[in-house]
Scaffold this active site. Structure first.
Site, PDB file in Angstrom:
ATOM      1  N   LYS A  14      43.576  50.739  31.577  1.00 33.24           N
ATOM      2  CA  LYS A  14      45.168  49.978  31.440  1.00 33.24           C
ATOM      3  C   LYS A  14      44.552  49.132  30.391  1.00 33.24           C
ATOM      4  CE  LYS A  14      44.672  46.984  35.689  1.00 33.24           C
ATOM      5  NZ  LYS A  14      43.036  47.891  35.911  1.00 33.24           N
ATOM      6  N   ARG A  89      49.473  43.048  42.099  1.00 30.41           N
ATOM      7  CA  ARG A  89      48.319  43.541  42.294  1.00 30.41           C
ATOM      8  C   ARG A  89      48.696  43.728  43.917  1.00 30.41           C
ATOM      9  NH1 ARG A  89      44.745  42.413  37.710  1.00 30.41           N
ATOM     10  NH2 ARG A  89      42.948  42.947  37.597  1.00 30.41           N
ATOM     11  N   ARG A 128      30.992  47.998  30.068  1.00 33.04           N
ATOM     12  CA  ARG A 128      31.655  46.848  29.160  1.00 33.04           C
ATOM     13  C   ARG A 128      31.343  45.252  29.948  1.00 33.04           C
ATOM     14  NH1 ARG A 128      38.144  46.072  31.863  1.00 33.04           N
ATOM     15  NH2 ARG A 128      36.505  44.877  33.163  1.00 33.04           N
ATOM     16  N   ARG A 134      32.219  39.514  29.953  1.00 36.08           N
ATOM     17  CA  ARG A 134      33.146  38.584  31.470  1.00 36.08           C
ATOM     18  C   ARG A 134      32.377  38.763  32.598  1.00 36.08           C
ATOM     19  NH1 ARG A 134      38.473  41.943  31.935  1.00 36.08           N
ATOM     20  NH2 ARG A 134      38.027  41.212  34.327  1.00 36.08           N
ATOM     21  N   ARG A 145      35.562  43.526  43.997  1.00 41.51           N
ATOM     22  CA  ARG A 145      36.970  43.744  43.102  1.00 41.51           C
ATOM     23  C   ARG A 145      37.485  45.186  43.050  1.00 41.51           C
ATOM     24  NH1 ARG A 145      35.029  43.176  37.493  1.00 41.51           N
ATOM     25  NH2 ARG A 145      37.217  44.055  36.088  1.00 41.51           N
TER      26      ARG A 145
HETATM   27  P1  AMP Z   1      41.602  41.620  35.499  1.00 39.00           P
HETATM   28  O1  AMP Z   1      41.490  41.022  34.536  1.00 39.00           O
HETATM   29  O2  AMP Z   1      42.958  42.498  35.334  1.00 39.00           O
HETATM   30  O3  AMP Z   1      40.599  42.939  35.537  1.00 39.00           O
HETATM   31  O4  AMP Z   1      41.761  40.386  36.468  1.00 39.00           O
HETATM   32  C1  AMP Z   1      41.242  39.393  36.261  1.00 39.00           C
HETATM   33  C2  AMP Z   1      40.439  38.807  37.766  1.00 39.00           C
HETATM   34  O5  AMP Z   1      41.593  38.201  37.175  1.00 39.00           O
HETATM   35  C3  AMP Z   1      40.808  39.599  38.812  1.00 39.00           C
HETATM   36  O6  AMP Z   1      39.496  40.400  39.300  1.00 39.00           O
HETATM   37  C4  AMP Z   1      41.486  38.761  39.969  1.00 39.00           C
HETATM   38  O7  AMP Z   1      40.952  37.812  40.077  1.00 39.00           O
HETATM   39  C5  AMP Z   1      42.579  38.065  38.833  1.00 39.00           C
HETATM   40  N1  AMP Z   1      43.528  38.819  38.610  1.00 39.00           N
HETATM   41  C6  AMP Z   1      44.189  39.167  37.475  1.00 39.00           C
HETATM   42  N2  AMP Z   1      45.679  39.728  37.621  1.00 39.00           N
HETATM   43  C7  AMP Z   1      45.598  39.103  38.540  1.00 39.00           C
HETATM   44  C8  AMP Z   1      46.704  39.962  39.866  1.00 39.00           C
HETATM   45  N3  AMP Z   1      48.153  40.039  39.398  1.00 39.00           N
HETATM   46  N4  AMP Z   1      46.733  38.604  41.416  1.00 39.00           N
HETATM   47  C9  AMP Z   1      45.376  38.425  41.865  1.00 39.00           C
HETATM   48  N5  AMP Z   1      44.934  37.702  40.511  1.00 39.00           N
HETATM   49  C10 AMP Z   1      44.520  38.427  38.989  1.00 39.00           C
END
Ligand code: AMP
Length: 190
Positions: A14, A89, A128, A134, A145
């Protein structure tokens, strides 16, 4: 406005594809994960709450995310369009996004659902993790996840099928080829 939801499991590309879309179409980018990581870095109240969820690989509660997104969206009022990366999400988030965009006289134009095999996702996320720094790119958190993705996020595809906005995109192969499929999907709605 051209509003694109880029959707897919963690590691489906993404972020990478968002960068290419931004360059090609001049859209603004909202990544809820990036916003949360910046809140964590700045040790804000939201950042402190989010940290526990993120490190367990769980979703941050909808209400916090929706309020956060509304603020970011208001800062993009004069935008040509927005790419939503990592949001929505959950079904309540998708409903909230629809409402927020409708109130601003616009809607989601297309939802791009990147399809990548599970083995490939784990491989990419571990790779990554070696460079991202991270705290959630480790095998244990990656597994939760992916589990959260299958249980809470994947069902959203149906929401967008019903809205007539869903486009499945093959997310394996070269970055350029995948971007080619994405351009086709965006050009069909713009
Ligand atoms: P990402 O960078 O999109 O992989 O997000 C990393 C983490 O942030 C996720 O595993 C969630 O814990 C949190 N997170 C990001 N976006 C959302 C969302 N739209 N709703 C809930 N948690 C989120």
């Amino acid at each position: 406005m051209l509003n694109v939801v880029i959707f897919g499991a963690p590691g489906s590309g993404k972020g990478t594809q968002s960068e290419l879309i931004i360059k090609e179409y001049g859209l603004d980018h909202i990544s809820t994960g990036d916003v949360l990581r910046s809140e964590m870095k700045n040790e804000t109240e939201l950042g402190k709450i989010a940290k526990d969820f993120i490190e367990k690989g769980q979703l941050v509660p909808d209400e916090l995310i929706v309020n956060m997104l509304a603020k970011v969206l208001d800062s993009k009022k004069d935008s040509k369009g927005v790419i939503f990366d990592g949001f929505p999400r959950t079904i309540p988030q998708a409903e909230a996004l629809k409402k927020m965009l409708n109130e601003r006289g616009t809607d989601v134009s297309v939802m791009l659902n990147l399809q990548v095999d599970e083995d490939e996702l784990i491989k990419r996320l571990l790779e990554r993790g070696k460079v991202s720094g991270r705290s959630d790119d480790n095998l244990e958190t990656i597994k939760s996840r992916l589990d959260v993705y299958h249980k809470q996020t994947a069902p959203l595809a149906d929401f967008y099928v019903k809205e007539g906005k869903h486009v499945a995109i093959k997310g394996m192969g070269s970055i350029e080829d995948i971007f080619g499929y994405i351009k086709e999907a965006i050009n069909a709605v713009k």
